[in-house]
Write a protein that holds these residues in place. Structure first.
Motif, PDB file in Angstrom:
ATOM      1  N   VAL A  96      27.989  35.420 -13.882  1.00  0.00           N
ATOM      2  CA  VAL A  96      26.860  34.836 -13.153  1.00  0.00           C
ATOM      3  C   VAL A  96      25.733  34.477 -14.127  1.00  0.00           C
ATOM      4  O   VAL A  96      25.149  33.392 -14.059  1.00  0.00           O
ATOM      5  N   ALA A  97      25.473  35.387 -15.069  1.00  0.00           N
ATOM      6  CA  ALA A  97      24.401  35.128 -16.048  1.00  0.00           C
ATOM      7  C   ALA A  97      24.708  33.880 -16.866  1.00  0.00           C
ATOM      8  O   ALA A  97      23.813  33.089 -17.170  1.00  0.00           O
ATOM      9  N   PRO A 108      11.277  30.015 -16.131  1.00  0.00           N
ATOM     10  CA  PRO A 108      11.131  30.896 -17.287  1.00  0.00           C
ATOM     11  C   PRO A 108      11.173  32.382 -16.932  1.00  0.00           C
ATOM     12  O   PRO A 108      11.454  33.217 -17.779  1.00  0.00           O
ATOM     13  N   GLY A 109      10.921  32.699 -15.657  1.00  0.00           N
ATOM     14  CA  GLY A 109      10.925  34.119 -15.261  1.00  0.00           C
ATOM     15  C   GLY A 109      12.320  34.660 -15.020  1.00  0.00           C
ATOM     16  O   GLY A 109      12.500  35.843 -14.724  1.00  0.00           O
ATOM     17  N   LEU A 110      13.339  33.771 -15.180  1.00  0.00           N
ATOM     18  CA  LEU A 110      14.710  34.179 -14.828  1.00  0.00           C
ATOM     19  C   LEU A 110      15.243  35.308 -15.708  1.00  0.00           C
ATOM     20  O   LEU A 110      15.877  36.243 -15.213  1.00  0.00           O
ATOM     21  N   GLU A 111      14.935  35.234 -17.031  1.00  0.00           N
ATOM     22  CA  GLU A 111      15.473  36.237 -17.958  1.00  0.00           C
ATOM     23  C   GLU A 111      14.876  37.629 -17.675  1.00  0.00           C
ATOM     24  O   GLU A 111      15.633  38.598 -17.536  1.00  0.00           O
ATOM     25  N   PRO A 112      13.526  37.751 -17.556  1.00  0.00           N
ATOM     26  CA  PRO A 112      12.983  39.070 -17.192  1.00  0.00           C
ATOM     27  C   PRO A 112      13.502  39.557 -15.838  1.00  0.00           C
ATOM     28  O   PRO A 112      13.772  40.751 -15.666  1.00  0.00           O
ATOM     29  N   LEU A 113      13.694  38.615 -14.902  1.00  0.00           N
ATOM     30  CA  LEU A 113      14.191  38.976 -13.564  1.00  0.00           C
ATOM     31  C   LEU A 113      15.595  39.584 -13.638  1.00  0.00           C
ATOM     32  O   LEU A 113      15.919  40.554 -12.958  1.00  0.00           O
ATOM     33  N   TYR A 114      16.409  38.986 -14.529  1.00  0.00           N
ATOM     34  CA  TYR A 114      17.784  39.448 -14.750  1.00  0.00           C
ATOM     35  C   TYR A 114      17.772  40.917 -15.207  1.00  0.00           C
ATOM     36  O   TYR A 114      18.537  41.745 -14.727  1.00  0.00           O
ATOM     37  N   ARG A 190       4.460  46.503 -37.930  1.00  0.00           N
ATOM     38  CA  ARG A 190       3.743  45.567 -37.054  1.00  0.00           C
ATOM     39  C   ARG A 190       4.697  44.418 -36.754  1.00  0.00           C
ATOM     40  O   ARG A 190       5.179  43.758 -37.690  1.00  0.00           O
ATOM     41  N   ARG A 191       4.994  44.208 -35.455  1.00  0.00           N
ATOM     42  CA  ARG A 191       5.963  43.158 -35.121  1.00  0.00           C
ATOM     43  C   ARG A 191       5.323  41.789 -35.235  1.00  0.00           C
ATOM     44  O   ARG A 191       4.263  41.546 -34.661  1.00  0.00           O
ATOM     45  N   ILE A 192       5.982  40.897 -36.007  1.00  0.00           N
ATOM     46  CA  ILE A 192       5.427  39.558 -36.222  1.00  0.00           C
ATOM     47  C   ILE A 192       6.367  38.460 -35.739  1.00  0.00           C
ATOM     48  O   ILE A 192       6.024  37.282 -35.806  1.00  0.00           O
ATOM     49  N   GLY A 193       7.547  38.834 -35.273  1.00  0.00           N
ATOM     50  CA  GLY A 193       8.473  37.806 -34.800  1.00  0.00           C
ATOM     51  C   GLY A 193       9.446  38.369 -33.783  1.00  0.00           C
ATOM     52  O   GLY A 193       9.764  39.564 -33.796  1.00  0.00           O
ATOM     53  N   TYR A 194       9.904  37.496 -32.879  1.00  0.00           N
ATOM     54  CA  TYR A 194      10.791  37.917 -31.795  1.00  0.00           C
ATOM     55  C   TYR A 194      11.631  36.716 -31.368  1.00  0.00           C
ATOM     56  O   TYR A 194      11.126  35.596 -31.292  1.00  0.00           O
ATOM     57  N   THR A 195      12.911  36.936 -31.120  1.00  0.00           N
ATOM     58  CA  THR A 195      13.763  35.901 -30.526  1.00  0.00           C
ATOM     59  C   THR A 195      14.526  36.537 -29.368  1.00  0.00           C
ATOM     60  O   THR A 195      15.099  37.624 -29.525  1.00  0.00           O
ATOM     61  N   SER A 196      14.541  35.880 -28.230  1.00  0.00           N
ATOM     62  CA  SER A 196      15.209  36.449 -27.058  1.00  0.00           C
ATOM     63  C   SER A 196      16.731  36.417 -27.236  1.00  0.00           C
ATOM     64  O   SER A 196      17.252  35.676 -28.078  1.00  0.00           O
ATOM     65  N   ALA A 197      17.417  37.194 -26.431  1.00  0.00           N
ATOM     66  CA  ALA A 197      18.883  37.223 -26.486  1.00  0.00           C
ATOM     67  C   ALA A 197      19.459  35.866 -26.084  1.00  0.00           C
ATOM     68  O   ALA A 197      20.522  35.472 -26.562  1.00  0.00           O
ATOM     69  N   PHE A 198      18.754  35.142 -25.227  1.00  0.00           N
ATOM     70  CA  PHE A 198      19.241  33.830 -24.803  1.00  0.00           C
ATOM     71  C   PHE A 198      19.317  32.859 -25.990  1.00  0.00           C
ATOM     72  O   PHE A 198      20.208  32.023 -26.072  1.00  0.00           O
TER      73      PHE A 198
END
Ligand SMILES: [Fe+2]
Length: 589
Positions: A96-97, A108-114, A190-198
């Protein structure tokens, strides 16, 4: 203070850190004999506590890697991400994902909703882990759950020996992310970067592994090896799926999981070749990873790089990252895959407690990875007798192994504590001379392996500069076989059995202080042949985990029809004799 680290995802396992030192680290696959086993690592927990001579009441804190995950009460061999049947519910969730992922830009709220929708499942896992530790192990210490990428990051930084560093993690995904980047100053993150799993580059490498007919998240190393046999003809196509734009990795194909595999298959020309697709994803990943890392290395940031996460199991990507202008030093955590998360989680908890002045700082540079079980001479002898194997005890087992290698024999070596991490670094290794270029065909057949990467060399650190180009920035990464180097012309001439088509090799640079006995074998081999390298491939048969116990070693030795087994200070010759043509090495003039 004693911290027990655990990880229950793929390649689950446990580790013990006391007063900032890693005392033991073991993955369940080695004990259960189930390759890349996932689930709750009961045997590993018991084993690391035994190795650390700690009782459950000695444990001051438990650190479990990954906050959001499913619980599996048992252990199971991992059979590839997109093939593995992990139950109806989990398979349906992924299906489904995958379908919904094309809508992620519109909503854009779909990933946090999942993640929110699945949160009761994740909470049930955390309760189950606390319950098992208490009821089955009698561990009453508080259990803390550590973010997946923070655990990768702490594993890299605290074993690098760097003071200030830029730490980059990249993998398929964990806790909703596929990458974190940290600026670390004297132990403060100190976190300076992030990439989502998507937007995961690692997942695209896995999809291509699957498209090529191999197991995703398991056989990526085969794709890296195949890449040198093809042409990167599909770079534009791959860039229309995953790209780097405005400082970020972007899944512009807007697909994930099996939907991504289907779309990739449909988009390829009918005449595509596996080698060309492998070359394409390898080149594309090298370029994207390098651009991503370079983007975070602005002039005011630390120029020492510490890396972890499954993408950095790719030794060619690591070499490209080391070439980014301005990189001073590069270190890759030896347990860079999720198998290293138990160590990372424990180190993250040490870091937190250090801030509260409750314990010493975690250790600096990692001295070695011999953090697993070892077996006494009595246990070894009993195992040999059980199998009715004749053995001798040479005056010097090291000198004898070197002599046999120079004569062209294959010697399996089992000695001391087992290695932590995916690589065998001399204690659970199969050794052979490196001048025979045909070895990649016949020895892989013996071991029932399909590999496209040549065997790797172990080289004396003292002779590294004569063998490889530009060794200095990644010297510590190469102690753990986590990076490729360009070979010198002398290396190419003297050791063709370990040099890839592209002129690289992925060595283990061996220091005497890391493994005196193994160093002595190679030193003795050099004295006989003039060559300071031997072939080192992991001691296991096809698709089995690396051997752990004398029993495992004897079984693999007999099954592989290897010439000799050097086990502890005992030497055993093959009951079936030598079945391959001997290629003795003469001393170089
Ligand atoms: Fe990971």
């Amino acid at each position: 203070m004693l911290v027990l680290g655990i990880t229950d995802g793929i390649t689950c396992g446990a580790a013990v850190i006391a007063d900032g030192r890693i005392l033991a680290a073991v993955n369940e696959e080695r004990l259960s004999r189930l390759k890349m086993a996932y689930g709750f690592p009961r045997q590993s927990i018991a084993e690391v506590l035994r190795l650390a001579k700690a009782s459950p009441s000695d444990v001051d804190a438990v650190a479990a890697a990954t906050i959001s995950n499913h619980f599996f009460d048992g252990v199971k061999a991992f059979d590839g991400w997109l093939d593995d049947d992990r139950g109806f519910i989990r398979n349906s969730v992924f299906a489904v994902a995958g379908r919904l992922s094309s809508l992620i830009d519109t909503f854009p709220g779909l990933e946090p909703l999942y993640y929110t929708a699945r949160s009761p499942i994740f909470a049930a896992r955390r309760r189950a882990i606390r319950r098992i530790l208490g009821e089955e192990f009698g561990i009453t210490a508080p259990v803390e759950f550590v973010n997946h990428h923070l655990a990768h990051a702490t594993s890299a930084y605290f074993t690098s020996g760097f003071d200030d560093a830029t730490v980059v993690t990249m993998d398929g995904g964990g806790d909703g992310a596929s990458s974190h980047v940290y600026e670390v100053r004297d132990g403060s993150f100190r976190r300076i970067g992030y990439t989502s799993a998507f937007n995961s580059l690692g997942n695209y490498y896995a999809y291509i592994t699957h498209v090529c007919g191999f197991k995703a998240q398991k056989h990526e190393g085969k794709i890296t090896g195949l890449a040198a046999h093809g042409e990167p003809k599909h770079l534009d196509l791959l860039d229309s799926f995953i790209t780097f734009r405005d400082g970020a990795l972007l899944n512009v194909g807007r697909v994930a999981f099996s939907a991504a595999v289907e779309r990739l298959r449909r988009s390829l020309p009918t005449s595509w070749r596996m080698e060309d697709l492998a070359a394409s994803i390898q080149r594309h990943s090298e370029q994207l990873a390098s651009r991503y890392v370079a983007h975070h290395l602005s002039p005011e940031r630390p120029r020492k790089l510490a890396l972890a996460g499954g993408l950095f199991a790719n030794v060619r990507i690591n070499q490209e990252v080391s070439r980014i202008p301005g990189v001073e030093r590069l270190f890759v955590h030896p347990g860079m895959t999720d198998g290293g998360l138990a160590v990372g989680a424990a180190l993250a908890t040490c870091m937190k407690n250090r801030k509260r002045n409750r314990m010493e700082a975690p250790a600096g540079i990692l001295q070695d990875v011999y953090l697993g079980p070892e077996y006494s001479p009595v246990e070894i002898e009993e195992a040999l007798r059980r199998h009715q194997l004749l053995f001798s005890r040479p005056t010097s087992i090291e000198a004898e192994v070197a002599r046999l290698l120079a004569e062209g024999h294959v010697v399996a070596r089992f000695d001391g504590r087992m290695e932590y991490g995916p690589r065998a670094l001399g204690n659970r290794s199969i050794l052979y001379q490196p001048a025979d270029r045909s070895v990649n065909d016949w020895l892989n057949k013996y071991l029932e392996r399909t590999e496209f990467m040549p065997f790797a060399p172990s080289t004396l650190m003292e002779h590294a500069a004569a063998s490889y180009e530009t060794i200095e920035p990644a010297l510590d990464a190469a102690r753990f076989m986590t990076i490729t180097y360009d070979c010198t012309s002398w290396m190419k001439r003297t050791c063709p059995g370990v040099v890839h088509l592209d002129g690289t090799a992925r060595p283990q640079l061996v220091r005497r202080e890391d493994n005196a006995s193994y160093h002595r074998i190679i030193e003795e081999f050099r004295r006989r042949t003039g060559v300071p390298s031997v072939i080192n491939t992991s001691f296991n048969m096809h698709e089995e985990p690396i051997v752990c116990s004398p029993e495992d070693a004897i079984r693999a030795f007999l099954q592989g029809h290897l010439d000799y087994l050097a086990i502890g200070d005992c030497l055993v010759s093959s009951p079936s004799g030598v079945g391959h043509p001997l290629s003795p090495m003469r001393h170089l003039e």
